[in-house]
Design a protein around this motif. Structure first.
Motif, PDB file in Angstrom:
ATOM      1  N   PRO A 158       0.780  -1.250   0.000  1.00 29.06           N
ATOM      2  CA  PRO A 158       0.000   0.000   0.000  1.00 29.06           C
ATOM      3  C   PRO A 158       0.803   1.287   0.000  1.00 29.06           C
ATOM      4  CG  PRO A 158      -0.930  -1.565   1.562  1.00 29.06           C
ATOM      5  CD  PRO A 158       0.373  -2.134   1.108  1.00 29.06           C
ATOM      6  N   VAL A 159       2.086   1.259   0.424  1.00 31.97           N
ATOM      7  CA  VAL A 159       2.879   2.496   0.422  1.00 31.97           C
ATOM      8  C   VAL A 159       3.975   2.472  -0.637  1.00 31.97           C
ATOM      9  CG1 VAL A 159       2.353   2.990   2.820  1.00 31.97           C
ATOM     10  CG2 VAL A 159       4.445   1.729   2.269  1.00 31.97           C
ATOM     11  N   ARG A 160       4.025   1.419  -1.427  1.00 30.03           N
ATOM     12  CA  ARG A 160       4.916   1.314  -2.590  1.00 30.03           C
ATOM     13  C   ARG A 160       6.399   1.400  -2.222  1.00 30.03           C
ATOM     14  NH1 ARG A 160       2.036   5.505  -6.856  1.00 30.03           N
ATOM     15  NH2 ARG A 160      -0.076   5.299  -6.045  1.00 30.03           N
ATOM     16  N   SER A 161       6.767   0.979  -1.036  1.00 35.51           N
ATOM     17  CA  SER A 161       8.187   0.918  -0.684  1.00 35.51           C
ATOM     18  C   SER A 161       8.369  -0.043   0.472  1.00 35.51           C
ATOM     19  CB  SER A 161       8.741   2.300  -0.310  1.00 35.51           C
ATOM     20  OG  SER A 161       8.484   2.609   1.041  1.00 35.51           O
ATOM     21  N   PHE A 162       9.647  -0.371   0.753  1.00 35.00           N
ATOM     22  CA  PHE A 162       9.976  -1.303   1.822  1.00 35.00           C
ATOM     23  C   PHE A 162       9.860  -0.678   3.209  1.00 35.00           C
ATOM     24  CE2 PHE A 162      13.864   1.053   1.531  1.00 35.00           C
ATOM     25  CZ  PHE A 162      14.435   0.980   2.789  1.00 35.00           C
ATOM     26  N   LYS A 163       9.703   0.634   3.289  1.00 37.31           N
ATOM     27  CA  LYS A 163       9.836   1.339   4.560  1.00 37.31           C
ATOM     28  C   LYS A 163       8.830   0.903   5.616  1.00 37.31           C
ATOM     29  CE  LYS A 163      13.135   4.384   3.473  1.00 37.31           C
ATOM     30  NZ  LYS A 163      14.424   4.477   4.184  1.00 37.31           N
ATOM     31  N   ALA A 164       7.646   0.447   5.202  1.00 38.09           N
ATOM     32  CA  ALA A 164       6.637   0.090   6.192  1.00 38.09           C
ATOM     33  C   ALA A 164       7.024  -1.140   7.003  1.00 38.09           C
ATOM     34  CB  ALA A 164       5.282  -0.133   5.526  1.00 38.09           C
ATOM     35  N   ARG A 165       7.942  -1.944   6.512  1.00 40.17           N
ATOM     36  CA  ARG A 165       8.401  -3.067   7.338  1.00 40.17           C
ATOM     37  C   ARG A 165       8.978  -2.547   8.658  1.00 40.17           C
ATOM     38  NH1 ARG A 165       9.746  -8.285   4.420  1.00 40.17           N
ATOM     39  NH2 ARG A 165       9.198  -8.035   2.226  1.00 40.17           N
TER      40      ARG A 165
END
Length: 331
Positions: A55-62
């Motif tokens: 949903p946020v189009r990047s790895f950062k939410a991990r």
């Protein structure tokens, strides 16, 4: 050089395994597949790890999933971060689901598309007149003034250990020779590197950074922090100037190499990912392909994984880069 002993870092493999239970499954198990069309033009076997399929189009939410979960468990209700764009979106998403008030400080120079998505996720957005490093300073000021948690990407271990779950998924997959990781602050590089160094020591961990924003790469080679006066690259997500000493120590323990690539190669990599893999990516996500383009002999006959770390791109800028090759030419 790779296959060496595991050196101590701030990261812990047990915590990384446990992190999977705290991260929303929508961010886990992202696609990993061999892209033959891309491999044919690059002259090696290429697999892509698609960290934009969420949903946020990047790895950062991990990482922000860990941060937000721990804050909610402790009854805290507010958090602030500085962001080039992707961390702010991820923290907004994770914080909103847990009832946290999220403030994001970003540079006015950040891509408008990223800023719009931060606002859309309900975060309070403050714009700093300067680059990312000035946004970092302002975020620290806000944290002190309000008495709230400051999330510092790459310094906060949750951001590294969240990203490290990518490494678990790679280690559980089929064998490969090298992994190419975009290098900015270092959360993904140290996280994935730590896991692979521990669980798949035969895999070469190569970090890739733009020539126009070389601070962490120069620091890795010098084995001490090297700062730069400016950063001039279209890869805004990795355009820091002041490496964090603790993160550099971790990176020195897990990375086999750190290389710099030209802007023209980043743009060519974006174009190739579109033409041969059907992927619209932000410049940071094309760094791995750029590294192969600049040193094809190094990777010939090898199986390379490149982590597609972000897909939040301003479409007008993307069209200019991909169709005309327009962009700054540092160095």
């Amino acid at each position: 050089m790779y296959g060496r002993d595991v050196l101590e870092t701030r990261l812990d493999l047990g915590r990384i395994h446990a992190a999977r239970d705290m991260i929303d499954p929508v961010f886990l198990g992202t696609p990993l597949y061999q892209c033959d069309a891309l491999g044919r033009v690059l002259g090696c076997t290429v697999s892509v790890k698609l960290e934009t399929a969420n949903p946020v189009r990047s790895f950062k939410a991990r990482g922000t999933e860990l941060v937000a979960s721990l804050l909610a468990e402790r009854g805290e209700n507010a958090v602030v971060c500085a962001s080039a764009g992707n961390l702010g979106q991820a923290l907004g998403w994770s914080g909103r689901r847990r009832g946290l008030d999220v403030t994001v400080v970003a540079s006015r120079r950040a891509p408008a598309a990223k800023l719009d998505r931060i606002r859309a996720l309900g975060a309070e957005l403050e714009l700093a007149d300067g680059d990312f490093e000035l946004a970092r300073a302002r975020a620290a000021d806000i944290a002190g003034q309000r008495g709230i948690r400051l999330v510092e990407d790459s310094l906060d271990i949750e951001t590294c250990e969240g990203a490290a779950t990518i490494g678990l998924e790679l280690a559980e997959a089929s064998t490969f020779d090298s992994v190419l990781i975009a290098l900015g602050g270092g959360a993904m590089a140290t996280g994935v590197g730590h896991v692979l160094r521990t669980l798949a020591p035969g895999v070469e961990v190569i970090c890739v950074q733009p020539l126009g924003a070389p601070a962490m790469t120069r620091s890795w080679h010098a084995r001490h922090v090297v700062t730069t006066e400016s950063a001039d690259t279209i890869a805004d997500g990795v355009a820091g100037r002041y490496p964090i000493p603790e993160v550099l120590d971790d990176l020195l323990a897990v990375a086999d190499d750190a290389v710099l690539v030209r802007e023209s190669s980043i743009i060519a990599g974006m174009r190739m990912l579109l033409e041969h893999a059907g992927l619209v990516v932000e410049p940071s996500a094309a760094l791995g392909v750029a590294a192969v383009l600049e040193d094809p002999d190094r990777f010939a006959g090898r199986h390379v994984v490149t982590v597609i770390c972000g897909g939040n791109v301003d479409l007008d800028a993307y069209q200019r880069w991909v169709h005309s090759g327009e962009g700054p030419s540092p160095g």
